[in-house]
Write a protein that holds these residues in place. Structure first.
Motif, mmCIF file in Angstrom:
data_model
loop_
_atom_site.group_PDB
_atom_site.id
_atom_site.type_symbol
_atom_site.label_atom_id
_atom_site.label_comp_id
_atom_site.label_asym_id
_atom_site.label_seq_id
_atom_site.Cartn_x
_atom_site.Cartn_y
_atom_site.Cartn_z
ATOM 1 N N PHE A 187 11.536 -14.580 -3.562
ATOM 2 C CA PHE A 187 12.060 -13.484 -4.385
ATOM 3 C C PHE A 187 11.925 -13.874 -5.853
ATOM 4 O O PHE A 187 12.397 -14.924 -6.272
ATOM 5 C CB PHE A 187 13.525 -13.250 -4.022
ATOM 6 N N VAL A 188 11.298 -13.017 -6.648
ATOM 7 C CA VAL A 188 11.110 -13.294 -8.069
ATOM 8 C C VAL A 188 12.043 -12.436 -8.909
ATOM 9 O O VAL A 188 12.225 -11.241 -8.643
ATOM 10 C CB VAL A 188 9.641 -13.041 -8.483
ATOM 11 N N THR A 189 12.653 -13.051 -9.926
ATOM 12 C CA THR A 189 13.520 -12.316 -10.841
ATOM 13 C C THR A 189 13.536 -13.007 -12.198
ATOM 14 O O THR A 189 13.171 -14.182 -12.319
ATOM 15 C CB THR A 189 14.955 -12.225 -10.284
ATOM 16 N N ASN A 190 13.958 -12.272 -13.230
ATOM 17 C CA ASN A 190 14.218 -12.884 -14.530
ATOM 18 C C ASN A 190 15.715 -12.844 -14.844
ATOM 19 O O ASN A 190 16.115 -13.082 -15.980
ATOM 20 C CB ASN A 190 13.409 -12.197 -15.641
ATOM 21 N N ASN A 191 16.530 -12.554 -13.815
ATOM 22 C CA ASN A 191 17.970 -12.408 -13.965
ATOM 23 C C ASN A 191 18.687 -13.606 -13.353
ATOM 24 O O ASN A 191 18.627 -13.823 -12.134
ATOM 25 C CB ASN A 191 18.417 -11.094 -13.287
ATOM 26 N N ILE A 192 19.359 -14.394 -14.195
ATOM 27 C CA ILE A 192 19.998 -15.628 -13.728
ATOM 28 C C ILE A 192 21.091 -15.337 -12.703
ATOM 29 O O ILE A 192 21.186 -16.009 -11.668
ATOM 30 C CB ILE A 192 20.578 -16.422 -14.915
ATOM 31 N N GLU A 193 21.929 -14.351 -12.973
ATOM 32 C CA GLU A 193 23.021 -14.038 -12.057
ATOM 33 C C GLU A 193 22.488 -13.640 -10.684
ATOM 34 O O GLU A 193 23.016 -14.053 -9.650
ATOM 35 C CB GLU A 193 23.883 -12.908 -12.629
ATOM 36 N N GLU A 194 21.422 -12.824 -10.670
ATOM 37 C CA GLU A 194 20.815 -12.402 -9.413
ATOM 38 C C GLU A 194 20.291 -13.601 -8.644
ATOM 39 O O GLU A 194 20.473 -13.714 -7.430
ATOM 40 C CB GLU A 194 19.683 -11.408 -9.699
ATOM 41 N N ALA A 195 19.640 -14.527 -9.355
ATOM 42 C CA ALA A 195 19.115 -15.733 -8.715
ATOM 43 C C ALA A 195 20.228 -16.560 -8.090
ATOM 44 O O ALA A 195 20.127 -17.018 -6.948
ATOM 45 C CB ALA A 195 18.337 -16.563 -9.737
ATOM 46 N N CYS A 196 21.329 -16.743 -8.833
ATOM 47 C CA CYS A 196 22.451 -17.541 -8.330
ATOM 48 C C CYS A 196 23.116 -16.870 -7.138
ATOM 49 O O CYS A 196 23.620 -17.557 -6.231
ATOM 50 C CB CYS A 196 23.476 -17.758 -9.441
ATOM 51 N N TYR A 197 23.134 -15.566 -7.118
ATOM 52 C CA TYR A 197 23.790 -14.824 -6.031
ATOM 53 C C TYR A 197 22.976 -14.874 -4.743
ATOM 54 O O TYR A 197 23.535 -14.937 -3.650
ATOM 55 C CB TYR A 197 23.998 -13.366 -6.460
ATOM 56 N N LEU A 198 21.653 -14.866 -4.864
ATOM 57 C CA LEU A 198 20.799 -14.724 -3.689
ATOM 58 C C LEU A 198 20.281 -16.041 -3.113
ATOM 59 O O LEU A 198 20.105 -16.152 -1.901
ATOM 60 C CB LEU A 198 19.579 -13.858 -4.044
ATOM 61 N N ALA A 199 20.026 -17.024 -3.932
ATOM 62 C CA ALA A 199 19.133 -18.123 -3.564
ATOM 63 C C ALA A 199 19.751 -19.222 -2.726
ATOM 64 O O ALA A 199 20.918 -19.603 -2.898
ATOM 65 C CB ALA A 199 18.544 -18.746 -4.828
ATOM 66 N N ASP A 200 18.941 -19.779 -1.822
ATOM 67 C CA ASP A 200 19.189 -21.095 -1.248
ATOM 68 C C ASP A 200 18.705 -22.165 -2.227
ATOM 69 O O ASP A 200 19.324 -23.215 -2.370
ATOM 70 C CB ASP A 200 18.436 -21.267 0.077
ATOM 71 N N ARG A 201 17.557 -21.882 -2.850
ATOM 72 C CA ARG A 201 17.006 -22.737 -3.915
ATOM 73 C C ARG A 201 16.444 -21.848 -5.019
ATOM 74 O O ARG A 201 15.970 -20.739 -4.755
ATOM 75 C CB ARG A 201 15.874 -23.633 -3.406
ATOM 76 N N ILE A 202 16.475 -22.380 -6.231
ATOM 77 C CA ILE A 202 15.895 -21.679 -7.370
ATOM 78 C C ILE A 202 14.793 -22.549 -7.970
ATOM 79 O O ILE A 202 15.030 -23.720 -8.297
ATOM 80 C CB ILE A 202 16.948 -21.375 -8.451
ATOM 81 N N ILE A 203 13.596 -21.971 -8.084
ATOM 82 C CA ILE A 203 12.500 -22.617 -8.809
ATOM 83 C C ILE A 203 12.516 -22.026 -10.213
ATOM 84 O O ILE A 203 12.210 -20.847 -10.398
ATOM 85 C CB ILE A 203 11.131 -22.353 -8.151
ATOM 86 N N LEU A 204 12.905 -22.816 -11.208
ATOM 87 C CA LEU A 204 12.958 -22.340 -12.585
ATOM 88 C C LEU A 204 11.630 -22.612 -13.276
ATOM 89 O O LEU A 204 11.180 -23.760 -13.359
ATOM 90 C CB LEU A 204 14.091 -23.030 -13.339
ATOM 91 N N LEU A 205 11.010 -21.549 -13.762
ATOM 92 C CA LEU A 205 9.733 -21.669 -14.468
ATOM 93 C C LEU A 205 9.955 -21.737 -15.970
ATOM 94 O O LEU A 205 10.917 -21.178 -16.504
ATOM 95 C CB LEU A 205 8.826 -20.476 -14.142
ATOM 96 N N SER A 206 9.025 -22.390 -16.632
ATOM 97 C CA SER A 206 9.052 -22.464 -18.087
ATOM 98 C C SER A 206 8.508 -21.172 -18.685
ATOM 99 O O SER A 206 8.052 -20.275 -17.971
ATOM 100 C CB SER A 206 8.190 -23.634 -18.553
ATOM 101 N N GLU A 207 8.527 -21.105 -20.013
ATOM 102 C CA GLU A 207 7.836 -20.022 -20.691
ATOM 103 C C GLU A 207 6.328 -20.149 -20.429
ATOM 104 O O GLU A 207 5.838 -21.181 -19.972
ATOM 105 C CB GLU A 207 8.100 -20.085 -22.195
ATOM 106 N N TYR A 208 5.610 -19.085 -20.737
ATOM 107 C CA TYR A 208 4.155 -19.029 -20.602
ATOM 108 C C TYR A 208 3.496 -20.159 -21.401
ATOM 109 O O TYR A 208 3.882 -20.398 -22.538
ATOM 110 C CB TYR A 208 3.704 -17.654 -21.123
ATOM 111 N N PRO A 209 2.504 -20.876 -20.813
ATOM 112 C CA PRO A 209 2.064 -20.789 -19.412
ATOM 113 C C PRO A 209 3.090 -21.424 -18.471
ATOM 114 O O PRO A 209 3.699 -22.435 -18.803
ATOM 115 C CB PRO A 209 0.752 -21.570 -19.416
ATOM 116 N N ALA A 210 3.254 -20.830 -17.314
ATOM 117 C CA ALA A 210 4.327 -21.217 -16.398
ATOM 118 C C ALA A 210 4.067 -22.575 -15.757
ATOM 119 O O ALA A 210 3.004 -22.831 -15.204
ATOM 120 C CB ALA A 210 4.488 -20.152 -15.320
ATOM 121 N N THR A 211 5.079 -23.422 -15.857
ATOM 122 C CA THR A 211 5.140 -24.669 -15.101
ATOM 123 C C THR A 211 6.513 -24.712 -14.427
ATOM 124 O O THR A 211 7.408 -23.947 -14.781
ATOM 125 C CB THR A 211 4.986 -25.899 -16.012
ATOM 126 N N VAL A 212 6.681 -25.603 -13.462
ATOM 127 C CA VAL A 212 7.999 -25.762 -12.828
ATOM 128 C C VAL A 212 8.860 -26.626 -13.738
ATOM 129 O O VAL A 212 8.574 -27.797 -13.959
ATOM 130 C CB VAL A 212 7.883 -26.391 -11.430
#
Length: 246
Positions: A187-212
């Motif tokens: 599941f992809v989102t740019n909303n931190i609260e949504e990520a925290c509510y849904l996730a078993d794990r969160i992969i946080l990407l950097s700004e463009y260009p995307a890295t982990v």
């Protein structure tokens, strides 16, 4: 699934433009994995690479140890901008992938009805998209994606265009469906609260260009309370590690 050193560079007369830069992570069987990142950092490009809808520049996408090269029947995608057929009913839209797969009419109608019921659209089988609310259209998209029985469901900011109340409702619905179906979700989102509510794990990407940038393991019990101290602490920790707004 394993994502190994995945990169995407676009080439044009203006030169090279790297959007995804050496991204690596795994996807555990049955988990709800959230990819979180700023707008325009390359999240949708990354999903399209994983789904085989875009050719990678370097790296590999492996499913059960086998490298994926192009679209695969074990992956199904729900887009932010739903590609529902306006001239087809809810039932016909949900049946579409099954029809393309050659499933016999009676069987695909049975499967489609099951997933229509699962997403709470019983009674709307003969309705057209123009007769549905935004949240109901998303339910059609989710039912259609689940109907082909993928091993992994990929969701690209599916609730981004919904109002806040509908978005909260759909977050609860997608968790309910995930827990019933027990399929892996990316599941992809740019909303931190949504990520925290849904996730078993969160992969946080950097700004463009995307890295982990960081990987967060979430062990909070569900259903989660958005004003719980542990929830707020996690949200703040992620917020402090990115330029995303809360």
């Amino acid at each position: 699934m394993e994502i190994k050193n995945l990169s995407k560079t676009f080439f044009s007369d203006k030169g090279m433009d790297t959007v995804i830069d050496e991204v690596s992570f795994d996807v555990k069987d049955g988990e709800f994995l959230v990819i979180l990142g700023p707008g325009r950092c390359g999240k949708t490009v990354l999903l399209n690479l994983i789904a085989g809808l875009l050719e990678k520049t370097t790296g590999k996408v492996l499913l059960k140890g086998q490298e994926l090269d192009g679209p695969n029947k074990d992956l199904s995608m729900v887009f932010q901008k739903l590609a529902l057929m306006s001239f087809k009913t809810v039932m016909e839209n949900v049946e579409l992938g099954l029809k393309f797969s050659g499933v016999e009419k009676r069987e695909r109608r049975k499967l489609a009805q099951h997933y229509i019921d699962l997403v709470g659209l019983n009674g709307f089988e003969n309705s057209y998209p123009k007769q549905l609310s935004g949240g109901m259209k998303q339910r059609v998209g989710i039912a259609r994606a689940y109907a082909v029985k993928p091993e992994i469901l990929i969701m690209d900011e599916p609730f981004g265009q919904l109002d806040a109340q509908t978005r909260y409702s759909m977050q609860n619905e997608i968790l309910r469906i995930w827990q019933e179906e027990k399929r892996t979700v990316i599941f992809v989102t740019n909303n931190i609260e949504e990520a925290c509510y849904l996730a078993d794990r969160i992969i946080l990407l950097s700004e463009y260009p995307a890295t982990v940038k960081e990987i967060y393991e979430i062990d909070m019990k569900r259903p989660r309370d958005r004003v719980d101290e542990e929830f707020l602490s996690l949200r703040t920790e992620i917020s402090d590690n990115t330029d995303l707004g809360i």
